[in-house]
Design an enzyme around this catalytic site. Structure first.
Site, PDB file in Angstrom:
ATOM      1  CG  ASN A   1       1.180   1.906   3.229  1.00 21.75           C
ATOM      2  OD1 ASN A   1       1.582   3.180   3.187  1.00 21.75           O
ATOM      3  ND2 ASN A   1       1.215   0.967   4.049  1.00 21.75           N
ATOM      4  CB  ALA A   2      -2.015   6.884   3.606  1.00 19.74           C
TER       5      ALA A   2
END
Length: 170
Positions: free
Chosen positions: A40-41
């Site tokens: 997840n960024a």
């Protein structure tokens, strides 16, 4: 299908921006941390925007982010879902968090950014009808951000640039 429950918000009184997800994924729930999935960024985006190291321990990242005037929460308090995908949320099972309380606690919020389409859709359906007065009084604006989820396949550079532009961060 399982009943899943979100976390308390991450916020300081000085918060001006609220970033809303829909519901934490399985890895986040297990770790009891927002955006714990390594792909997840979210934390890489936030660290780029607010100038801290995305590899800091979780509590330090939270401190840096909230010191920067950003709050984090989820639209949903509970729902029934198997797995982590928003598309797996059972229709009709969603219970929203208490945004009337939140916006009273954090009256400096001026922008709400939705981390993906499901967060925005859920907020508009479940919360906005009850918040129109406070939204108008506080002049709160809304923006849909590209999802930080690894399921949303934009490149990190594009996500960072778009979040920077949409959150009004230079």
């Amino acid at each position: 299908m399982s009943v899943v429950t979100s976390f308390a918000p991450l916020a300081k009184e000085s918060a001006k921006v609220l970033v809303l997800g829909s519901m934490p994924g399985v890895l986040s729930l297990k770790a009891q941390q927002y955006y714990a999935h390594p792909r997840n960024a979210f934390w890489r985006i936030m660290s780029s925007l607010y100038g801290f190291n995305a590899d800091l321990p979780y509590n330090e990242r939270v401190e840096k982010l909230t010191e920067s005037g950003v709050a984090v929460w989820d639209v949903l308090q509970t729902c029934i879902r198997t797995g982590s995908l928003d598309s797996a949320i059972e229709n009709g099972s969603q219970v929203a968090n208490d945004f009337s309380w939140f916006l009273k606690q954090y009256p400096n919020i001026k922008r709400i950014g939705f981390n993906g389409a499901t967060a925005e859709k859920s907020f508009r359906a479940l919360c906005l009808p009850h918040l129109k007065t406070v939204i108008a009084q506080n002049a709160i604006s809304f923006v849909r951000l590209p999802s930080s989820s690894p399921a949303y396949t934009q490149t990190l550079d594009v996500k960072i640039a778009t979040w920077r532009s949409l959150l009004g961060h230079s």
